[in-house]
Design an enzyme around this catalytic site. Structure first.
Site, short mmCIF file in Angstrom:
data_model
loop_
_atom_site.label_atom_id
_atom_site.label_comp_id
_atom_site.label_asym_id
_atom_site.label_seq_id
_atom_site.Cartn_x
_atom_site.Cartn_y
_atom_site.Cartn_z
N GLU A 58 0.87 -1.40 0.12
CA GLU A 58 0.26 -0.33 -0.35
C GLU A 58 1.64 1.19 0.09
O GLU A 58 2.19 1.55 0.51
CB GLU A 58 -1.42 -0.12 1.43
CG GLU A 58 -1.86 1.30 1.37
CD GLU A 58 -2.30 1.10 2.47
OE1 GLU A 58 -3.26 2.07 3.17
OE2 GLU A 58 -2.33 0.22 3.38
N LYS A 125 -9.65 2.44 -2.22
CA LYS A 125 -9.27 2.12 -1.08
C LYS A 125 -11.31 2.32 -0.51
O LYS A 125 -11.49 3.78 -0.31
CB LYS A 125 -8.54 2.72 0.14
CG LYS A 125 -8.22 1.65 1.07
CD LYS A 125 -7.33 1.60 2.20
CE LYS A 125 -7.06 1.33 3.81
NZ LYS A 125 -6.40 1.88 4.64
N TYR A 131 -8.30 4.63 13.61
CA TYR A 131 -8.88 4.52 15.08
C TYR A 131 -7.10 4.34 15.16
O TYR A 131 -5.82 4.25 14.00
CB TYR A 131 -9.78 3.42 14.93
CG TYR A 131 -9.29 1.68 14.63
CD1 TYR A 131 -8.29 0.83 15.01
CD2 TYR A 131 -9.91 1.85 12.39
CE1 TYR A 131 -8.59 0.37 14.00
CE2 TYR A 131 -9.32 1.01 11.81
CZ TYR A 131 -8.53 0.05 12.75
OH TYR A 131 -8.13 -1.36 11.61
N CYS A 161 -5.44 -2.77 1.75
CA CYS A 161 -5.11 -3.56 3.56
C CYS A 161 -6.49 -3.44 4.11
O CYS A 161 -7.01 -4.30 4.57
CB CYS A 161 -4.79 -1.97 4.11
SG CYS A 161 -4.09 -2.50 5.29
N ASN A 384 16.70 14.12 40.98
CA ASN A 384 16.77 14.21 39.46
C ASN A 384 18.33 14.50 38.29
O ASN A 384 18.51 14.83 37.37
CB ASN A 384 15.94 15.01 39.27
CG ASN A 384 14.33 14.70 39.34
OD1 ASN A 384 14.12 13.06 39.33
ND2 ASN A 384 13.63 15.42 39.97
N THR A 408 16.35 4.75 27.56
CA THR A 408 16.56 3.07 28.53
C THR A 408 14.52 3.83 28.57
O THR A 408 14.65 1.56 29.36
CB THR A 408 17.77 2.65 28.37
OG1 THR A 408 17.94 3.45 29.66
CG2 THR A 408 18.63 2.40 27.31
#
Length: 554
Positions: A58, A125, A131, A161, A384, A408
């Site tokens: 697509e 399409k 959504y 799709c 911090n 990370t």
């Protein structure tokens, strides 16, 4: 199953159609480059596999999702030039490509069938999704007609799709006489997505008595990973072949054409474990984000903990050790165990490894802040500061050497705000952003089955940020097993606090976790993007207002 002698004999007697699924990694916005890729792939498909038709994903000409590039004034001009190039390329097989197409002042998500230098079919399409991560209705109008085209005399229907997930488009094409449906996809990965696709295609093929070729995009695009896994199902709902996930390639399938368009079966692929599947998604997401954005290398802070350990392993598997730099930045609370384990992993993975103490910088900052902090007690401010000093060091290395900083943080931490703005959140890409902490441990175990690169103590020791003496994550958070199950219900399944309590969790834990999730939206808005592996990641999937008075409970 493999091709039988009976199938081989039948192939020699009946008409055949050779379809090649072009599971290719396209680059968003690079319309000329994507066009060249279509041409080169088609010629290879004919040379290597005798293709009669090559099916692409697509919106392959623009890449997916093109987002507001679709609003650029020059879009139509660039696509017209691409189409002219394709038509003039004298391609030796028919192709089915995905592209935006404008007609009557409206823009459609289209599939074009091109053969012998002409557009032989055009499909719009019918069900643009709106959504989760999709917002196609912002750009595309909905089509309303089938596309039935003859390839080697065989009636072939085309869909795009979402059309295969809804009732209507496949049914209408089959009713109009299609013996084969070609479905072009840009379907992003999430856990268990391939199983849901298989169940859908089995049902659609069986109910409509039509074979379906499902061609999916592969590659990383910002937070999305497209996993390929292109498939073919026959008219009885049996799976005939499956292309590997997360791997580019041209995947052929031969159809026998008599009463039905029957694909010749190919050996089934081994079923990957959830951990292997997720790990491959993370590797592909990192590789494409780094390479497509032109970064020379990556750098990350290696703490001796589980999150940075898994992040480092993913980075090395994605880019190779020569493009990865790990930095240990110890402080007075950093344990000798952390120092030893970080060095051990860096050596095992053969990456560039540095140790830079933040102690002198911390002391300098605290001397400067002595006057305004006078009369106050140490708290998270001082904790911090340690994280922020590490962030400054990593960003300096990034600027000097053109290296992308990988953060990370995992999904559990992102959810409850267990992170420091402009500290451990400072960077360009968060590999584990959508990976719950409990799954991080499972990924570490999985990676060590490939080769043992993560020290056992990193996996078994209690998690700690090491920002204070004898600190452990679970001193301030519920046990991660409990936390992740609450987060799954609250974040990914939209349960209310009351409903989660009714599911068997302690009210105090539930209300505390829900409150932390809600009040830390402002942090997540400032966090780097990361690979999406669930149906509800922090990013395009979940859009909550920062400023609101929604009450926890019902």
């Amino acid at each position: 199953m493999s091709q039988s002698r009976e199938q081989e004999s039948a192939a020699g007697q009946a008409g055949t159609l050779n379809v090649v699924m072009a599971q290719i990694d396209f680059l968003v916005g690079d319309i000329p480059g994507n066009t060249r890729l279509v041409i080169e792939s088609t010629r290879r498909a004919v040379q290597d596999h005798g293709a009669d038709v090559v099916v692409f994903p697509e919106l392959c000409l623009t890449g997916y999702p093109p987002e507001d590039l679709l609003l650029r004034p020059s879009l139509d001009l660039r696509l017209d030039e691409a189409l002219e190039t394709l038509l003039a390329a004298d391609l030796p097989a028919a192709i089915v490509i995905g592209t935006p197409w404008r007609e009557g002042g409206l823009l459609y998500n289209a599939a074009l069938v091109i053969a012998d230098g002409e557009v032989r079919g055009r499909y719009y399409k019918q069900c643009p999704p709106n959504y989760q991560v999709f917002d196609e209705k912002r750009y595309f109008a909905a089509g309303g007609e089938i596309c039935l085209t003859a390839i080697k005399g065989i009636p072939v229907g085309v869909t795009v799709c979402e059309d295969v997930w809804r009732d209507g488009p496949v049914e209408d094409a089959a009713a109009a006489g299609a013996k084969l449906i070609l479905n072009l996809n840009a379907s992003p990965y999430d856990i268990d997505k391939q199983a849901r696709r298989k169940a859908l295609l089995e049902r659609k093929a069986r109910e409509n008595q039509v074979s379906i070729v499902y061609v999916n995009l592969v590659g990383g695009q910002d937070e999305l990973v497209f996993d390929g896994g292109s498939m073919v199902f026959d008219h009885s709902g049996e799976q005939a072949m499956e292309a590997p996930q997360f791997t580019e390639g041209l995947y052929p399938v031969t159809f026998l054409v008599e009463h039905h368009c029957q694909p010749l079966s190919q050996p089934a692929l081994p079923e990957p474990s959830l951990e292997q599947n997720v790990y491959q998604a993370l590797v592909l997401g990192v590789r494409d984000y780094v390479n497509k954005n032109g970064f020379k290398s990556v750098v990350l802070g290696l703490s001796g903990g589980i999150d940075s350990a898994v992040t480092l392993a993913v980075a090395v598997d994605a880019l190779g050790p020569e493009r990865v730099r790990a930095v240990m930045m110890p402080f007075r609370y950093t344990s000798s165990m952390s120092l030893e384990d970080a060095e051990s992993q860096a050596q095992a993975l053969n990456v560039h490894y540095d140790v830079f103490s933040i102690e002198p910088m911390y002391d300098s900052f605290m001397a400067t802040l002595a006057a305004p902090f006078e009369g106050t007690s140490p708290d998270t401010t001082e904790e911090n500061l340690q994280a922020r000093l590490r962030g400054v060091l990593l960003m300096s290395l990034s600027n000097k050497f053109g290296a992308l900083v990988l953060t990370t943080g995992n999904k559990s931490e992102m959810a409850v705000g267990y992170s420091t703005l402009y500290g451990d959140m400072a960077g360009g890409f968060d590999v584990l952003k959508d990976v719950p902490k409990t799954l991080v441990f499972r990924l570490a175990r999985y990676r060590n089955t490939v080769s043992a690169v993560i020290p056992e103590r990193v996996i078994t020791r209690p998690p700690s940020a090491e920002l204070a003496p004898d600190q452990k994550d679970e001193d301030s958070l519920p046990d991660y097993d409990v936390l992740d199950r609450i987060l799954n219900l609250y974040v990914e399944r939209d349960y209310s606090a009351d409903a989660i309590v009714a599911a068997g969790f302690e009210r105090a834990d539930v209300e505390r976790v829900a409150r932390l999730v809600d009040i830390n939206e402002y942090k997540r808005r400032q966090a780097p993007i990361g690979v999406r592996i669930t149906e509800r990641g922090f990013g395009k999937d979940r859009r909550y207002p920062i400023t609101n008075k929604w009450k926890i409970g019902k």
